[in-house]
Scaffold this active site. Structure first.
Site, PDB file in Angstrom:
ATOM      1  N   ASP A  43       4.904   2.492  33.684  1.00  0.00           N
ATOM      2  CA  ASP A  43       3.949   1.724  34.196  1.00  0.00           C
ATOM      3  C   ASP A  43       4.577   0.713  35.358  1.00  0.00           C
ATOM      4  O   ASP A  43       4.018   0.737  36.486  1.00  0.00           O
ATOM      5  CB  ASP A  43       3.160   0.600  32.847  1.00  0.00           C
ATOM      6  CG  ASP A  43       4.069  -0.127  32.409  1.00  0.00           C
ATOM      7  OD1 ASP A  43       5.151  -0.033  32.093  1.00  0.00           O
ATOM      8  OD2 ASP A  43       3.328  -0.954  31.404  1.00  0.00           O
ATOM      9  N   GLY A 130       4.362  -6.424  15.134  1.00  0.00           N
ATOM     10  CA  GLY A 130       5.908  -5.970  15.515  1.00  0.00           C
ATOM     11  C   GLY A 130       6.024  -4.490  15.318  1.00  0.00           C
ATOM     12  O   GLY A 130       7.061  -3.994  15.257  1.00  0.00           O
ATOM     13  N   GLY A 132       4.730  -2.646  17.836  1.00  0.00           N
ATOM     14  CA  GLY A 132       4.565  -2.158  19.133  1.00  0.00           C
ATOM     15  C   GLY A 132       3.151  -1.738  19.524  1.00  0.00           C
ATOM     16  O   GLY A 132       3.029  -0.966  20.359  1.00  0.00           O
ATOM     17  N   SER A 134       0.756  -3.736  20.610  1.00  0.00           N
ATOM     18  CA  SER A 134       0.448  -4.814  21.787  1.00  0.00           C
ATOM     19  C   SER A 134      -0.698  -5.944  20.832  1.00  0.00           C
ATOM     20  O   SER A 134      -1.580  -6.076  21.470  1.00  0.00           O
ATOM     21  CB  SER A 134      -0.448  -4.021  22.949  1.00  0.00           C
ATOM     22  OG  SER A 134       0.396  -3.389  23.406  1.00  0.00           O
ATOM     23  N   SER A 136       0.167  -8.831  21.006  1.00  0.00           N
ATOM     24  CA  SER A 136       0.232  -9.887  22.227  1.00  0.00           C
ATOM     25  C   SER A 136      -0.901  -9.861  23.026  1.00  0.00           C
ATOM     26  O   SER A 136      -1.691 -10.635  23.277  1.00  0.00           O
ATOM     27  CB  SER A 136       1.416 -10.253  22.704  1.00  0.00           C
ATOM     28  OG  SER A 136       1.866  -9.270  23.076  1.00  0.00           O
ATOM     29  N   GLU A 168       2.008 -13.163  29.861  1.00  0.00           N
ATOM     30  CA  GLU A 168       2.978 -12.524  29.260  1.00  0.00           C
ATOM     31  C   GLU A 168       4.074 -12.688  29.882  1.00  0.00           C
ATOM     32  O   GLU A 168       5.215 -13.037  29.434  1.00  0.00           O
ATOM     33  CB  GLU A 168       2.823 -11.050  28.869  1.00  0.00           C
ATOM     34  CG  GLU A 168       3.651 -10.563  27.935  1.00  0.00           C
ATOM     35  CD  GLU A 168       3.178 -10.056  26.639  1.00  0.00           C
ATOM     36  OE1 GLU A 168       1.838 -10.210  26.402  1.00  0.00           O
ATOM     37  OE2 GLU A 168       4.104  -9.731  25.615  1.00  0.00           O
ATOM     38  N   ASP A 180      -0.338  -2.379  28.310  1.00  0.00           N
ATOM     39  CA  ASP A 180      -0.996  -3.055  27.301  1.00  0.00           C
ATOM     40  C   ASP A 180      -2.449  -3.588  27.690  1.00  0.00           C
ATOM     41  O   ASP A 180      -3.008  -3.362  26.869  1.00  0.00           O
ATOM     42  CB  ASP A 180       0.092  -4.012  26.631  1.00  0.00           C
ATOM     43  CG  ASP A 180       1.317  -3.303  26.257  1.00  0.00           C
ATOM     44  OD1 ASP A 180       1.534  -2.087  26.415  1.00  0.00           O
ATOM     45  OD2 ASP A 180       2.442  -4.341  26.129  1.00  0.00           O
TER      46      ASP A 180
HETATM   47  C1  GLA Z   1       5.869  -2.323  26.078  1.00  0.00           C
HETATM   48  C2  GLA Z   1       5.400  -2.837  27.444  1.00  0.00           C
HETATM   49  C3  GLA Z   1       4.465  -2.003  28.484  1.00  0.00           C
HETATM   50  C4  GLA Z   1       5.217  -0.551  28.795  1.00  0.00           C
HETATM   51  C5  GLA Z   1       5.750   0.073  27.456  1.00  0.00           C
HETATM   52  C6  GLA Z   1       6.677   1.384  27.512  1.00  0.00           C
HETATM   53  O1  GLA Z   1       4.728  -1.960  25.349  1.00  0.00           O
HETATM   54  O2  GLA Z   1       4.707  -4.217  27.079  1.00  0.00           O
HETATM   55  O3  GLA Z   1       4.331  -2.669  29.516  1.00  0.00           O
HETATM   56  O4  GLA Z   1       6.294  -0.728  29.606  1.00  0.00           O
HETATM   57  O5  GLA Z   1       6.415  -1.112  26.643  1.00  0.00           O
HETATM   58  O6  GLA Z   1       5.770   2.392  27.989  1.00  0.00           O
END
Ligand code: GLA
Length: 389
Positions: A43, A130, A132, A134, A136, A168, A180
């Site tokens: 991204d 926690g 991963g 998202s 948040s 963020e 995210d």
């Molecule tokens: C986290 C970051 C995203 C992206 C991913 C990896 O989730 O918040 O912006 O970079 O890692 O793909």
């Protein structure tokens, strides 16, 4: 915020609101978590990613106040209640880190010139913390949707996502890309999203029918995540500069074959992951349109190896978990680590008929380094953030 399984976030937010503020909420808004199917760390390199929003949400019940105080109830954290004045920094302690996202969003709204009044907000959710996924981003966007509903603001989903990313980046101190928040804002039921992280164009891609989306939480704490994340960003920027392009998105096959070899070894491998994973997103989109789970699986496996060998963001226990799940699936689908790395979840796309077998294999064959079993979530691709009432 963690789940109490017997009630939905919507029920808990509405009931919490009543308990804390003595009357019913006026509006209810939600925003989903996301899982990324392929295209990791692409991204911020302005390449492609392919996330989908999942049916794990943050819900905010809201009503206005007639002053400039914002009161926030965290229903899943023992009804912890915080308050701050619009325009003032609240006292954020270790136990109220989540408040940064609420305050960050309010600050972004004010910076956009919107008049934010006082409000009462009750927040509940069922996004694993926690892991991963998202949580948040889903909190930021749910708060933004609730405040928009209270104030009658209209907002395009892309603008919603960018506001969340800004909250963020600036207020929570994480230099994440837009993956995210775009996923949470623009999710489409039953679809993944081919996301062009430069133009922010989104093309919904149908998940092949009969495909289960399994999110397998390794229970590995994502240590080093901020420092390693920022280091990867710097290495990608160094690669782009070395190749004379604005972002790694701009590296053509011929540029790579002529100049790729001139990069320093580590930086070259980082770039190779980004360029190849972004390309895999485009191939995955074609495979999705053809319902070709075999090809989808191949691409997911390659993506995992690329994260392991070139981008070096996996850890041995995650490699083992992905391989164990892949063994059950065979060539009927795929499994790979998802998200920023160094822990978190494995995502698997597999025929629904294999869900029981995958669960059993994970239960018997996996333990995290500190001895914990993984948690398997069977998810549905969900719609994006919105107002419920
Ligand atoms: C986290 C970051 C995203 C992206 C991913 C990896 O989730 O918040 O912006 O970079 O890692 O793909």
């Amino acid at each position: 915020m963690s789940a109490a399984p017997e009630t939905t976030p919507r029920e808990r937010a509405a009931q919490g609101f009543l308990r804390a503020f003595g009357g019913p909420a006026l509006r209810l808004a939600r925003a989903p978590a996301r899982v990324n199917l392929i295209g990791e760390h692409t991204d911020y390199n302005e390449g492609y990613a392919m996330p989908c929003a999942i049916d794990r949400d943050t819900v905010v019940a809201a009503a206005p106040r007639d002053d400039d105080v914002i009161e926030v109830l965290a229903c899943d954290l023992g009804d912890s209640l915080a308050r701050f004045r619009v325009g003032e920094a609240a006292d954020v302690s270790n136990s109220t880190q989540w408040l940064r996202y609420v305050q960050g969003m309010v600050a972004v709204l004010r910076a956009q010139g919107l008049a934010v009044g006082g409000a009462q907000l009750a927040i509940a959710g069922n996004v694993p913390q926690g892991a991963g996924l998202s949580s948040s981003a889903s909190l930021e966007l749910a708060v933004r949707q609730a405040l928009s509903a209270l104030n009658g603001w209209q907002l395009a989903p892309e603008a919603l996502a960018l506001a969340g990313q800004r909250a963020e980046n600036v207020y929570a101190g994480c230099q994440c890309g837009v993956l995210d928040q775009m996923s949470s804002a623009l999710g489409v039921v039953g679809h993944a999203l081919l996301l062009d992280c430069r133009s922010l164009d989104v093309q919904p891609m149908p998940l092949p029918s009969g495909t289960a989306v399994l999110v397998i939480d390794s229970k590995i704490q994502r240590g080093l995540v901020d420092s390693e994340y920022n280091l990867r960003r710097q290495q990608c920027e160094a690669a782009a500069a070395g190749l004379g392009v604005k972002a790694l998105r701009d590296v053509s096959d011929s540029l790579w074959s002529h100049r790729g070899g001139s990069l320093d070894g580590v930086v070259r491998r980082r770039a190779r992951h980004i360029i190849s994973d972004s390309r895999r997103c485009e191939l995955m989109a074609a495979a999705m349109q053809q319902g070709d789970l075999h090809e989808i699986g191949r691409l997911m496996r390659e993506s995992h190896w690329s994260m392991r060998d070139d981008f070096e963001i996996t850890v041995p226990a995650i490699d083992a978990l992905a391989a164990l799940v892949q063994d059950v699936i065979g060539d009927a689908g795929g499994a790979r680590m998802t998200g920023g790395g160094f822990g978190g979840c494995v995502i698997a796309l597999a025929p629904e008929a294999l869900v029981g077998e995958i669960r059993a294999a994970v239960a018997s064959g996996y333990r995290s380094p500190d001895g914990r079993a993984a948690e398997v979530h069977v998810c549905a691709a969900s719609g994006g953030a919105g107002v419920l009432a």
